[in-house]
Scaffold this active site. Structure first.
Site, PDB file in Angstrom:
ATOM      1  N   ASP A   1     -17.781 -24.880 -32.223  1.00  0.00           N
ATOM      2  CA  ASP A   1     -17.101 -24.872 -33.506  1.00  0.00           C
ATOM      3  C   ASP A   1     -17.561 -24.327 -34.493  1.00  0.00           C
ATOM      4  O   ASP A   1     -17.104 -23.721 -35.437  1.00  0.00           O
ATOM      5  CB  ASP A   1     -16.685 -26.332 -33.781  1.00  0.00           C
TER       6      ASP A   1
HETATM    7  P1  NAP Z   1     -19.533 -28.290 -30.404  1.00  0.00           P
HETATM    8  O1  NAP Z   1     -18.779 -27.441 -31.244  1.00  0.00           O
HETATM    9  O2  NAP Z   1     -19.526 -29.492 -29.968  1.00  0.00           O
HETATM   10  O3  NAP Z   1     -20.190 -27.466 -28.983  1.00  0.00           O
HETATM   11  C1  NAP Z   1     -21.060 -27.833 -28.226  1.00  0.00           C
HETATM   12  C2  NAP Z   1     -20.998 -26.838 -26.956  1.00  0.00           C
HETATM   13  O4  NAP Z   1     -22.279 -27.076 -26.233  1.00  0.00           O
HETATM   14  C3  NAP Z   1     -19.584 -27.170 -26.152  1.00  0.00           C
HETATM   15  O5  NAP Z   1     -18.878 -26.039 -25.957  1.00  0.00           O
HETATM   16  C4  NAP Z   1     -20.276 -27.209 -24.738  1.00  0.00           C
HETATM   17  O6  NAP Z   1     -20.103 -26.166 -23.613  1.00  0.00           O
HETATM   18  C5  NAP Z   1     -21.949 -26.793 -25.033  1.00  0.00           C
HETATM   19  N1  NAP Z   1     -22.795 -27.552 -24.100  1.00  0.00           N
HETATM   20  C6  NAP Z   1     -22.636 -28.992 -23.938  1.00  0.00           C
HETATM   21  N2  NAP Z   1     -23.625 -29.250 -23.240  1.00  0.00           N
HETATM   22  C7  NAP Z   1     -24.610 -28.150 -22.738  1.00  0.00           C
HETATM   23  C8  NAP Z   1     -25.728 -27.765 -22.133  1.00  0.00           C
HETATM   24  N3  NAP Z   1     -26.368 -28.875 -21.574  1.00  0.00           N
HETATM   25  N4  NAP Z   1     -26.215 -26.558 -22.268  1.00  0.00           N
HETATM   26  C9  NAP Z   1     -25.654 -25.393 -23.095  1.00  0.00           C
HETATM   27  N5  NAP Z   1     -24.410 -25.709 -23.530  1.00  0.00           N
HETATM   28  C10 NAP Z   1     -23.800 -27.284 -23.645  1.00  0.00           C
HETATM   29  O7  NAP Z   1     -21.112 -28.065 -31.199  1.00  0.00           O
HETATM   30  P2  NAP Z   1     -21.419 -27.539 -32.423  1.00  0.00           P
HETATM   31  O8  NAP Z   1     -20.864 -26.108 -32.746  1.00  0.00           O
HETATM   32  O9  NAP Z   1     -22.811 -27.956 -32.744  1.00  0.00           O
HETATM   33  O10 NAP Z   1     -20.363 -28.114 -33.500  1.00  0.00           O
HETATM   34  C11 NAP Z   1     -20.555 -29.676 -33.849  1.00  0.00           C
HETATM   35  C12 NAP Z   1     -19.120 -30.262 -34.058  1.00  0.00           C
HETATM   36  O11 NAP Z   1     -19.531 -31.635 -34.180  1.00  0.00           O
HETATM   37  C13 NAP Z   1     -18.291 -29.759 -35.247  1.00  0.00           C
HETATM   38  O12 NAP Z   1     -17.029 -29.635 -34.898  1.00  0.00           O
HETATM   39  C14 NAP Z   1     -18.677 -30.716 -35.945  1.00  0.00           C
HETATM   40  O13 NAP Z   1     -17.542 -31.154 -37.059  1.00  0.00           O
HETATM   41  C15 NAP Z   1     -18.698 -32.246 -35.250  1.00  0.00           C
HETATM   42  N6  NAP Z   1     -19.346 -33.134 -35.798  1.00  0.00           N
HETATM   43  C16 NAP Z   1     -20.595 -32.852 -36.362  1.00  0.00           C
HETATM   44  C17 NAP Z   1     -21.299 -34.030 -36.846  1.00  0.00           C
HETATM   45  C18 NAP Z   1     -22.579 -34.033 -37.534  1.00  0.00           C
HETATM   46  O14 NAP Z   1     -22.792 -34.750 -38.496  1.00  0.00           O
HETATM   47  N7  NAP Z   1     -23.440 -32.902 -37.306  1.00  0.00           N
HETATM   48  C19 NAP Z   1     -20.579 -35.410 -37.104  1.00  0.00           C
HETATM   49  C20 NAP Z   1     -19.499 -35.681 -36.274  1.00  0.00           C
HETATM   50  C21 NAP Z   1     -18.770 -34.479 -35.814  1.00  0.00           C
HETATM   51  P3  NAP Z   1     -20.013 -26.370 -22.145  1.00  0.00           P
HETATM   52  O15 NAP Z   1     -19.270 -27.538 -21.981  1.00  0.00           O
HETATM   53  O16 NAP Z   1     -19.092 -25.164 -21.638  1.00  0.00           O
HETATM   54  O17 NAP Z   1     -21.200 -26.161 -21.967  1.00  0.00           O
END
Ligand code: NAP
Length: 484
Positions: A411
């Site tokens: 994301d």
């Molecule tokens: P993300 O959008 O959740 O994407 C994570 C990606 O990691 C997934 O598409 C997944 O694809 C891949 N993944 C999972 N396990 C893996 C592994 N073992 N090896 C390689 N890839 C792996 O993560 P992000 O880009 O860090 O974004 C964070 C999201 O969380 C945002 O939407 C944010 O709004 C939300 N959020 C953040 C917080 C905060 O405080 N940081 C709090 C609440 C919500 P595959 O399954 O294809 O591997």
């Protein structure tokens, strides 16, 4: 005279404890000083606990006569030791044992305990009748503190269970209606607990009334938190954190304890700011998080859409390409934490550096699942802070970078946030990884990120996917560099 000097010593100790907490919190804002900040805040809390048990009049009430009160010092010593042992040992043990990825649930449970403690203080003051002796402000504040504390405890227990994977997000039929009815009952119980002797419900004893009020508050906290998805829990926890801070401050007012008032208000303010910042960085409104779920969006998005083709690349080819680059920007995301690949990543980056490649890390404010998740992860692996850059600091540099290496992030690098007004993440600031000359993405497959939506970056002309678990892929890239 002796009483005056003791009271001065107590107030001075509270002032020192509060200063330690404030300075400690300030120092926690940078990874460089965070460890020292934690220590300072911990010493402050220890001081406040010892002073409270050693001097506060509330403890003297355990002894019936003045002579006994004076002689009861060893009772107090035992209480100090029990309190510090009961609180300190499990905290020390769990703090050392819990892995970084399970930190949010640990925060949730500690947070809930804070709420429970605020509710317990209020219960003691209400049951004993002391809260009703002075002005109306005392029962009002004690009851509101109890309400917020008990709701926070119920909600935090559910947040813990969800984050620990012990509970899903059950769909409750007519949940807004049920919660609405419960809220009205709770409002009535809150007013009744403030004026327990003045209405027709008076045939209920104060004890029973306060007991029912606390149980319904707890139940309300459980019910409003039950349907919220596990991934929204960090925002939920920080909201509870803010509310519980206020509850503790309120109970500090009831006990006339300045350290509790100041600490509670600081936690309340910090929690409120954190909640607002997280909701803003996720481009979600506070009410959207509490009243709906991202789950619905996920299902709709996942169902439609034409299957586009992603270009893939071998880990060894990717490693060789980076070894011959000049400027690489690494974008870590949730998948890096899930794979626990931070140590391997740092080893790989050091090998690139030895080959003369400039490598920097770009951190999105909501990458991962809790605030500061990526910074803490990289710090744990030993990555120097001067290689770690915030979004605003590094975003314009992607345009001149040779490679953007996206590891388990989705994301936070989705260009739809810039261009697609219909996207649920539209308006969220993202890292401009797509503007790099070449984009390499490490992830296991086509899995969506937290928002559940497709990411056009993965289909871009300049993008190549390196499929696999982040730890496995980076290990292969290290091997490839060794053989280069
Ligand atoms: P993300 O959008 O959740 O994407 C994570 C990606 O990691 C997934 O598409 C997944 O694809 C891949 N993944 C999972 N396990 C893996 C592994 N073992 N090896 C390689 N890839 C792996 O993560 P992000 O880009 O860090 O974004 C964070 C999201 O969380 C945002 O939407 C944010 O709004 C939300 N959020 C953040 C917080 C905060 O405080 N940081 C709090 C609440 C919500 P595959 O399954 O294809 O591997």
């Amino acid at each position: 005279m002796a009483h005056t000097s003791m009271s001065f010593a107590v107030q001075a100790s509270y002032l020192i404890a509060t200063l330690l907490l404030i300075v400690g919190l300030k120092r926690m804002s940078s990874p460089r000083t965070a460890r020292n900040g934690m220590l300072m805040a911990g010493v402050g809390m220890l001081l406040a606990t010892v002073v409270t048990f050693a001097y506060l009049p509330g403890i003297y009430r355990l002894a019936s006569s003045a002579a006994e009160q004076q002689g009861a010092w060893w009772h107090r010593l035992i209480l100090i030791v029990i309190a510090i042992t009961v609180g300190g040992i499990p905290a020390w043990w769990s703090g050392r044992r819990v892995p970084l990825t399970e930190m949010p649930q640990m925060v949730a449970i500690y947070n809930g305990l804070g709420g429970g403690a605020a509710a317990a203080i209020a219960a003691v003051e209400l049951y004993s009748g002391r809260a009703y002796l002075g002005s109306l402000a005392f029962p009002v504040i004690a009851v509101i503190g109890a309400l917020v504390g008990a709701i926070g405890l119920g909600g935090s227990i559910i947040a813990f269970l969800k984050l620990q994977g012990l509970m899903g997000s059950p769909r409750i039929i007519a949940r807004n209606f049920i919660n609405g009815v419960l809220a009205i009952i709770l409002l009535a119980l809150t007013i009744a607990s403030i004026f327990p002797h003045s209405a027709s419900y008076a045939h209920l004893s104060v004890d029973s009334l306060v007991g029912i009020f606390l149980i319904v508050s707890l139940l309300f906290g459980i019910l409003i938190t039950l349907p919220i998805g596990g991934a929204d829990m960090p925002v939920v926890i920080s909201t509870y954190n803010a509310c519980i801070g206020l509850a503790v401050g309120f109970e500090g007012f009831v006990l006339q304890n300045p350290a509790m008032i100041i600490a509670g208000m600081i936690v309340g303010a910090a929690g409120t700011l954190l909640t607002v910042l997280m909701a803003k960085a996720m481009n979600r409104s506070f009410f959207n998080i509490w009243l709906s779920g991202f789950g619905d969006v996920k299902a709709a998005e996942a169902a439609g859409g034409v299957q586009q083709v992603m270009k893939s690349m071998d880990p060894s080819d990717a490693a060789a390409t980076m070894a011959y680059s000049e400027d690489v920007i690494v974008v870590p995301g949730y998948g890096l934490a899930a794979a626990q690949a931070q140590h391997k990543l740092w080893e790989f980056v050091q090998m690139l550096q030895k080959k003369g490649v400039r490598v920097r890390f770009a951190i999105h404010p909501v990458a991962g699942r809790m605030p500061g998740h990526m910074s803490v992860l990289l710090a744990e692996a030993g990555v120097p802070y001067d290689l770690i850059f915030d979004l605003e600091e590094i975003n314009s540099d992607f345009a001149t970078a040779d490679v953007a290496l996206v590891i388990g992030a989705n994301d936070v690098v989705n260009p739809a946030a810039r261009t697609d007004k219909s996207s649920p993440i539209y308006g969220m600031p993202i890292l401009n990884a797509d503007q790099a000359r070449q984009v390499m993405v490490i992830k296991r497959g086509r899995g969506a990120g937290f928002s559940g939506i497709e990411n056009q970056l993965f289909f871009g002309d300049n993008t190549q996917m390196i499929f696999g678990d982040a730890q496995g892929v980076i290990s292969k890239m290290i091997q490839a560099l060794k053989e280069l």
